[in-house]
Design a protein around this motif. Structure first.
Motif, PDB file in Angstrom:
ATOM      1  N   LEU A 430     -17.280   1.743 -14.977  1.00  0.00           N
ATOM      2  CA  LEU A 430     -15.920   2.180 -15.291  1.00  0.00           C
ATOM      3  C   LEU A 430     -15.507   1.729 -16.684  1.00  0.00           C
ATOM      4  O   LEU A 430     -14.821   2.470 -17.419  1.00  0.00           O
ATOM      5  N   ASP A 431     -15.926   0.533 -17.082  1.00  0.00           N
ATOM      6  CA  ASP A 431     -15.600   0.046 -18.421  1.00  0.00           C
ATOM      7  C   ASP A 431     -16.229   0.935 -19.491  1.00  0.00           C
ATOM      8  O   ASP A 431     -15.599   1.243 -20.510  1.00  0.00           O
ATOM      9  N   ILE A 432     -17.462   1.382 -19.243  1.00  0.00           N
ATOM     10  CA  ILE A 432     -18.132   2.280 -20.203  1.00  0.00           C
ATOM     11  C   ILE A 432     -17.399   3.613 -20.281  1.00  0.00           C
ATOM     12  O   ILE A 432     -17.162   4.158 -21.372  1.00  0.00           O
ATOM     13  N   ILE A 433     -17.010   4.162 -19.104  1.00  0.00           N
ATOM     14  CA  ILE A 433     -16.294   5.441 -19.093  1.00  0.00           C
ATOM     15  C   ILE A 433     -14.964   5.324 -19.833  1.00  0.00           C
ATOM     16  O   ILE A 433     -14.600   6.191 -20.647  1.00  0.00           O
ATOM     17  N   LEU A 434     -14.225   4.244 -19.565  1.00  0.00           N
ATOM     18  CA  LEU A 434     -12.932   4.064 -20.220  1.00  0.00           C
ATOM     19  C   LEU A 434     -13.096   3.791 -21.713  1.00  0.00           C
ATOM     20  O   LEU A 434     -12.254   4.212 -22.526  1.00  0.00           O
ATOM     21  N   LEU A 435     -14.173   3.110 -22.079  1.00  0.00           N
ATOM     22  CA  LEU A 435     -14.438   2.868 -23.504  1.00  0.00           C
ATOM     23  C   LEU A 435     -14.721   4.182 -24.228  1.00  0.00           C
ATOM     24  O   LEU A 435     -14.248   4.388 -25.362  1.00  0.00           O
ATOM     25  N   ILE A 436     -15.472   5.075 -23.592  1.00  0.00           N
ATOM     26  CA  ILE A 436     -15.725   6.394 -24.192  1.00  0.00           C
ATOM     27  C   ILE A 436     -14.412   7.144 -24.373  1.00  0.00           C
ATOM     28  O   ILE A 436     -14.157   7.773 -25.406  1.00  0.00           O
ATOM     29  N   GLY A 437     -13.541   7.083 -23.337  1.00  0.00           N
ATOM     30  CA  GLY A 437     -12.239   7.727 -23.459  1.00  0.00           C
ATOM     31  C   GLY A 437     -11.393   7.119 -24.554  1.00  0.00           C
ATOM     32  O   GLY A 437     -10.688   7.836 -25.286  1.00  0.00           O
ATOM     33  N   GLN A 438     -11.461   5.797 -24.714  1.00  0.00           N
ATOM     34  CA  GLN A 438     -10.678   5.117 -25.756  1.00  0.00           C
ATOM     35  C   GLN A 438     -11.139   5.545 -27.145  1.00  0.00           C
ATOM     36  O   GLN A 438     -10.321   5.795 -28.039  1.00  0.00           O
ATOM     37  N   ARG A 439     -12.450   5.654 -27.338  1.00  0.00           N
ATOM     38  CA  ARG A 439     -12.966   6.034 -28.653  1.00  0.00           C
ATOM     39  C   ARG A 439     -12.695   7.504 -28.970  1.00  0.00           C
ATOM     40  O   ARG A 439     -12.605   7.880 -30.154  1.00  0.00           O
ATOM     41  N   ALA A 440     -12.558   8.313 -27.926  1.00  0.00           N
ATOM     42  CA  ALA A 440     -12.269   9.730 -28.156  1.00  0.00           C
ATOM     43  C   ALA A 440     -10.776  10.009 -28.246  1.00  0.00           C
ATOM     44  O   ALA A 440     -10.378  11.146 -28.520  1.00  0.00           O
ATOM     45  N   ALA A 441      -9.934   8.987 -28.019  1.00  0.00           N
ATOM     46  CA  ALA A 441      -8.484   9.206 -27.977  1.00  0.00           C
ATOM     47  C   ALA A 441      -7.934   9.472 -29.369  1.00  0.00           C
ATOM     48  O   ALA A 441      -8.431   8.942 -30.369  1.00  0.00           O
ATOM     49  N   ARG A 442      -6.896  10.285 -29.398  1.00  0.00           N
ATOM     50  CA  ARG A 442      -6.170  10.575 -30.638  1.00  0.00           C
ATOM     51  C   ARG A 442      -4.690  10.290 -30.406  1.00  0.00           C
ATOM     52  O   ARG A 442      -4.111  10.794 -29.462  1.00  0.00           O
ATOM     53  N   GLY A 443      -4.079   9.531 -31.272  1.00  0.00           N
ATOM     54  CA  GLY A 443      -2.674   9.190 -31.112  1.00  0.00           C
ATOM     55  C   GLY A 443      -2.516   7.823 -30.492  1.00  0.00           C
ATOM     56  O   GLY A 443      -3.339   7.386 -29.686  1.00  0.00           O
ATOM     57  N   PRO A 444      -1.449   7.107 -30.840  1.00  0.00           N
ATOM     58  CA  PRO A 444      -1.264   5.722 -30.379  1.00  0.00           C
ATOM     59  C   PRO A 444      -1.076   5.614 -28.871  1.00  0.00           C
ATOM     60  O   PRO A 444      -1.614   4.718 -28.234  1.00  0.00           O
ATOM     61  N   LEU A 445      -0.311   6.543 -28.254  1.00  0.00           N
ATOM     62  CA  LEU A 445      -0.060   6.443 -26.824  1.00  0.00           C
ATOM     63  C   LEU A 445      -1.340   6.702 -26.023  1.00  0.00           C
ATOM     64  O   LEU A 445      -1.626   6.007 -25.045  1.00  0.00           O
ATOM     65  N   SER A 446      -2.110   7.674 -26.465  1.00  0.00           N
ATOM     66  CA  SER A 446      -3.372   7.972 -25.797  1.00  0.00           C
ATOM     67  C   SER A 446      -4.341   6.802 -25.926  1.00  0.00           C
ATOM     68  O   SER A 446      -5.026   6.423 -24.978  1.00  0.00           O
ATOM     69  N   LEU A 447      -4.381   6.208 -27.120  1.00  0.00           N
ATOM     70  CA  LEU A 447      -5.252   5.055 -27.335  1.00  0.00           C
ATOM     71  C   LEU A 447      -4.841   3.899 -26.446  1.00  0.00           C
ATOM     72  O   LEU A 447      -5.686   3.223 -25.835  1.00  0.00           O
ATOM     73  N   TRP A 448      -3.519   3.685 -26.324  1.00  0.00           N
ATOM     74  CA  TRP A 448      -3.023   2.605 -25.457  1.00  0.00           C
ATOM     75  C   TRP A 448      -3.378   2.886 -23.999  1.00  0.00           C
ATOM     76  O   TRP A 448      -3.713   1.967 -23.242  1.00  0.00           O
ATOM     77  N   PHE A 449      -3.298   4.162 -23.591  1.00  0.00           N
ATOM     78  CA  PHE A 449      -3.598   4.549 -22.211  1.00  0.00           C
ATOM     79  C   PHE A 449      -4.998   4.072 -21.813  1.00  0.00           C
ATOM     80  O   PHE A 449      -5.178   3.428 -20.766  1.00  0.00           O
ATOM     81  N   TRP A 450      -5.999   4.378 -22.636  1.00  0.00           N
ATOM     82  CA  TRP A 450      -7.368   4.012 -22.301  1.00  0.00           C
ATOM     83  C   TRP A 450      -7.605   2.512 -22.434  1.00  0.00           C
ATOM     84  O   TRP A 450      -8.281   1.901 -21.590  1.00  0.00           O
ATOM     85  N   ALA A 451      -7.044   1.903 -23.491  1.00  0.00           N
ATOM     86  CA  ALA A 451      -7.238   0.461 -23.693  1.00  0.00           C
ATOM     87  C   ALA A 451      -6.586  -0.343 -22.577  1.00  0.00           C
ATOM     88  O   ALA A 451      -7.147  -1.325 -22.069  1.00  0.00           O
ATOM     89  N   ASP A 452      -5.377   0.078 -22.174  1.00  0.00           N
ATOM     90  CA  ASP A 452      -4.687  -0.648 -21.116  1.00  0.00           C
ATOM     91  C   ASP A 452      -5.383  -0.448 -19.769  1.00  0.00           C
ATOM     92  O   ASP A 452      -5.388  -1.353 -18.927  1.00  0.00           O
ATOM     93  N   SER A 453      -5.986   0.736 -19.573  1.00  0.00           N
ATOM     94  CA  SER A 453      -6.754   0.960 -18.340  1.00  0.00           C
ATOM     95  C   SER A 453      -7.930  -0.005 -18.266  1.00  0.00           C
ATOM     96  O   SER A 453      -8.248  -0.537 -17.191  1.00  0.00           O
ATOM     97  N   ARG A 454      -8.589  -0.245 -19.409  1.00  0.00           N
ATOM     98  CA  ARG A 454      -9.703  -1.208 -19.422  1.00  0.00           C
ATOM     99  C   ARG A 454      -9.193  -2.614 -19.124  1.00  0.00           C
ATOM    100  O   ARG A 454      -9.837  -3.364 -18.379  1.00  0.00           O
ATOM    101  N   GLN A 455      -8.027  -2.971 -19.693  1.00  0.00           N
ATOM    102  CA  GLN A 455      -7.486  -4.306 -19.456  1.00  0.00           C
ATOM    103  C   GLN A 455      -7.088  -4.473 -17.986  1.00  0.00           C
ATOM    104  O   GLN A 455      -7.250  -5.552 -17.414  1.00  0.00           O
ATOM    105  N   GLN A 456      -6.610  -3.409 -17.385  1.00  0.00           N
ATOM    106  CA  GLN A 456      -6.164  -3.459 -15.993  1.00  0.00           C
ATOM    107  C   GLN A 456      -7.342  -3.434 -15.010  1.00  0.00           C
ATOM    108  O   GLN A 456      -7.174  -3.728 -13.831  1.00  0.00           O
ATOM    109  N   LEU A 457      -8.525  -3.106 -15.504  1.00  0.00           N
ATOM    110  CA  LEU A 457      -9.680  -2.881 -14.646  1.00  0.00           C
ATOM    111  C   LEU A 457     -10.044  -4.106 -13.817  1.00  0.00           C
ATOM    112  O   LEU A 457     -10.346  -3.999 -12.631  1.00  0.00           O
ATOM    113  N   SER A 458      -9.988  -5.285 -14.410  1.00  0.00           N
ATOM    114  CA  SER A 458     -10.403  -6.483 -13.676  1.00  0.00           C
ATOM    115  C   SER A 458      -9.494  -6.753 -12.487  1.00  0.00           C
ATOM    116  O   SER A 458      -9.943  -7.238 -11.450  1.00  0.00           O
TER     117      SER A 458
END
Length: 821
Positions: A430-458
């Motif tokens: 899941l961390d790899i999938i979310l990391l791929i989404g984070q790197r493909a994100a465009r815009g600050p809110l989208s970037l936060w969405f994926w980064a925060d999902s990774r932080q929430q994962l644990s």
């Protein structure tokens, strides 16, 4: 003591302010205890029934003497052994048909019957006289009496035309067994002066050596710790235990989340208690006492729920064991005190295991520690690496078991290792999938969405593991059941070749029915069959007589055949063998021979075909019916199949019932028999469906508790977004999207895992447990439905915390900046 009580009162005040947490903690423990104890109650009931069956008049719980290569031996050997000082008692065993139902008949000699033969009813002087003096008695269990639809005192006829002594209910007997005097049994089974085995009691002195009395005609068989029925049903009970254990651990995920949140929220309280003079040992002791007390309360409630779960599932489990293995299980629960104690123990142990991390943190906590509601989010990368390494090691164990394991336990070990490894490696995927989404994100809110999902994962990892395991088991078991269902229907079409099936009450009626049918123009063919029982290499084997007809040649479910197999079958020196028996005897088509003990000597059969025989606990050999009757003259000739024009079937059945007084059990059309078989099949897997649904429901509760656990700790991440202008409903929608996203990714990963589980069940567990292997099929629509169900469960779990966020007062969000967490 007073100080400990004050500390306990302070700790309990937390639950008064956080009732939802308290409820989730209790729900987790109750759910974990309920299904585990319910499954164990069912297993205990079944094993008690096996023990009763095994101990009935000797069984395999008593040492005995048997003939090495024959089902029976002369009674004269019993007389010789008694004169030589051997404390032996004869038993004759066979099967008879009553009202179209086959039951086990045991003939015993009550005077010489050893005292220590298990559940043998003790006969007093009056009962003994009634049992052995004409007309004698037939001892029968109440359940069997009801199944035969007879009254106590009745003397029903058997298929051969002979009449049983009057039926007498004996409470100690297991179902499906009739017990008569051995002289009566010899007449009923047409085996004069024959004995099946000799039970050995405790000798008073030293008897003569066995070989000096009977030579090599008898051999001693020591009592077994495990019966054949227990070996056959091991897979079923292991399957139930695996489901119970899975749900137990999923329930512990709920407990872990609730205890973890409570610990983080009570850190200021614990710090205050320590600052007021309470020692670390006292605080931790009271924490353990609190947890054990809650576990005891939840355990008692869970046991009550487990009892009701077991009572609800027991009829279906009994039907499953009867259909798959011929095991007779009482339909009412009778639980031992050990079950209640074990349930309480597993509840307390589970609670301590789930809370172990929090208790260790409390022991190591400095006095001036500050509250960290999201402390579990630290060091995530390190844990992902360690978990991935552990997962690879577990996968290696699975490969070793797959390659070197030969037992049923090894098959379940492969499944357990596979699922444990998948659960451990899930966060990394899941961390790899979310990391791929984070790197493909465009815009600050989208970037936060994926980064925060990774932080929430644990914080969600345990709940997502539970969802992965529950969904994978659902996919695997559902695929296996659907595969079995479709294969079973195709197999039924081959086995149920005739249009009408008749079961005559005895041979005389069978002859009369055949003569009458020959005059009916609508009857295109009369297909007579027969069954006999014997033992091959110490295993019970059923001999099935096949008519020589083109319909069987076209439809019989053969898996492998030799050239001109059906032609070789006709003379009587060849046979088809069921798949499971071929595996047990290690027999293959082309050159292998099976030696069958028969009344007239050994019957050698060349194996010319292997066929599917799903659901039969015994091995089976299919031979020409005429050859079967030649070698086993006492075979009841009461089974008749008919080929009839479709539109004439109802009228013919009505005429048969009127002419020969046959009921619906004695004559039925193919459609009725097939519908009843499918109904029994569906009931067999009803318990599996119920456990599947329960496991998925518990996984949904685990996800809910994890989201509630994270709700408060999420405010420091959400408050800045609200402060820059994102509305609370939009924040709630973002949180819901994140939850459903990780749930979707988890569900998609569960699909290949579930298919791998299905393959293990079909190719490994089924083969080791039953001896047959099903074809592997994938059902895309079923997979889509299961993923949709998992997403709906995740949606329902996320609605409550998301609704709270949407209705949250702005003041609560502003306090985040005031508190400077």
């Amino acid at each position: 003591m007073r100080r400990a009580l004050w500390v306990l009162a302070v700790l309990l005040s937390h639950w008064r302010r956080h009732r939802m947490q308290f409820a989730t903690l209790l729900i987790g423990l109750i759910a974990a205890t309920a299904l585990w104890s319910g499954v164990q109650a069912i297993n205990q009931q079944a094993r008690n029934a096996y023990d009763r069956a095994a101990a009935t008049f000797g069984g395999v719980r008593t040492p005995m003497l048997v003939a090495p290569n024959a089902a029976t031996f002369p009674q004269d050997l019993f007389v010789r052994l008694r004169r030589a000082g051997w404390p032996v008692s004869p038993v004759l065993e066979g099967r008879v048909q009553i009202n179209g139902r086959s039951v086990r008949l045991l003939g015993i000699e009550p005077v010489t019957l050893p005292v220590d033969v298990g559940n043998a009813p003790r006969l007093g002087a009056a009962d003994l006289t009634s049992f052995v003096a004409p007309p004698g008695r037939t001892l029968v269990a109440k359940e069997t009496l009801n199944d035969l639809q007879e009254q106590e005192g009745a003397a029903p006829p058997i298929s051969s035309g002979a009449t049983l002594p009057p039926l007498h209910v004996q409470p100690q007997l297991v179902p499906d067994v009739l017990v008569v005097d051995i002289g009566v049994a010899q007449k009923l089974l047409n085996k004069p002066d024959q004995v099946s085995r000799l039970l050995i009691g405790k000798p008073k002195g030293k008897p003569a050596p066995l070989a000096s009395v009977v030579g090599d005609r008898l051999q001693r068989v020591e009592p077994n710790a495990e019966t054949e029925l227990e070996r056959l049903t091991d897979s079923f009970h292991l399957n139930l235990t695996a489901f119970g254990l899975l749900s137990f651990f999923v329930g512990l995920f709920i407990v872990n989340s609730a205890v973890g949140l409570a610990f983080e929220q009570r850190l200021p309280m614990l710090r205050t208690l320590r600052a007021c003079g309470a020692s670390a040992r006292l605080v931790n002791t009271v924490l353990v006492i609190e947890l054990v007390a809650l576990a005891l309360v939840a355990g008692l409630i869970g046991l009550v729920c487990g009892y009701f779960i077991a009572a609800a599932l027991l009829p279906d489990v009994a039907a499953s064991l009867r259909g798959l293995y011929g095991a007779q299980i009482p339909g009412q629960l009778s639980l031992q005190p050990e079950w209640w104690l074990a349930g309480i123990g597993i509840s307390v142990a589970g609670a301590l295991v789930a809370a172990a991390t929090s208790l260790i943190k409390a022991i190591r906590m400095p006095v001036l520690a500050t509250a960290q509601p999201y402390a579990w989010q630290q060091r995530q990368r390190r844990w992902l690496i360690l978990q991935s390494i552990a997962a690879c090691m577990v996968f290696a164990v699975a490969l070793l078991l797959l390659h070197y394991g030969e037992s049923l336990i090894a098959g379940f070990g492969v499944l357990a290792a596979l699922m444990l490894g998948a659960a451990l490696i899930l966060p990394a995927f899941l961390d790899i999938i979310l990391l791929i989404g984070q790197r493909a994100a465009r815009g600050p809110l989208s970037l936060w969405f994926w980064a925060d999902s990774r932080q929430q994962l644990s914080g969600l990892s345990l709940a997502l593991m539970a969802l992965l395991l529950a969904l994978a088991v659902n996919v695997g078991v559902s695929t296996m059941v659907e595969t079995f269902s479709r294969t079973f229907v195709g197999w039924l079409n081959g086995r149920l070749a005739a249009d009408v099936y008749i079961s005559a009450s005895d041979n005389a009626q069978g002859v009369a029915i055949r003569n009458w049918l020959k005059e009916r123009s609508e009857v295109q063919a009369i297909l007579s069959g027969g069954r006999a029982e014997t033992q091959v290499q110490g295993q019970p084997v059923e001999l099935f007589g096949l008519p020589d007809h083109a319909l069987y040649r076209e439809r019989w479910p053969l898996l492998e055949t030799a050239p001109r197999a059906w032609t070789q079958l006709v003379p009587g020196n060849a046979a088809f063998i069921s798949e499971q028996l071929s595996r047990r005897l290690n027999v293959r088509v082309g050159g292998d021979v099976v030696e069958v003990p028969a009344p007239g000597g050994t019957w050698e059969l060349d194996i010319v075909g292997i066929y599917a025989d799903y659901g039969n606990p015994k091995g089976q050999l299919a031979v020409n019916v005429a050859a079967l009757i030649r070698h086993f003259p006492q075979t009841p000739q009461t089974r008749i199949g008919l080929i009839v024009a479709r539109d004439k079937i109802p009228d013919l059945i009505a005429a048969l019932q009127k002419r020969f007084a046959l009921d619906d059990r004695s004559v039925a059309d193919q459609a009725t028999v097939k519908a009843e078989s499918i109904r029994i099949f569906n009931r067999t897997f009803a318990v599996t469906s119920a456990l599947n649904a329960f496991t998925l429901g518990v996984a949904g509760i685990a996800l809910l508790t994890s989201l509630l656990t994270l709700a408060n700790s999420r405010l420091p991440q959400l408050a800045p977004l609200w402060a820059i202008g994102i509305t609370r409903p939009r924040l709630a929608a973002i949180e819901l999207t994140k939850t459903l996203s990780v749930a979707l990714f988890t569900s998609l990963l569960a699909v290949p895992l579930g298919l791998l589980v299905a393959w293990c069940l079909i190719a490994i567990v089924n083969v080791k447990a039953f001896g047959w292997r099903l074809p592997f099929h994938v059902f895309p629509l079923q997979l889509v439905e299961l993923v949709a169900v998992a997403l709906v469960a995740s949606l329902l779990a996320a609605l409550l915390p998301v609704a709270r966020l949407a209705r949250m007062q702005p003041a609560n969000l502003v306090k985040v900046f005031a508190n400077e967490r």
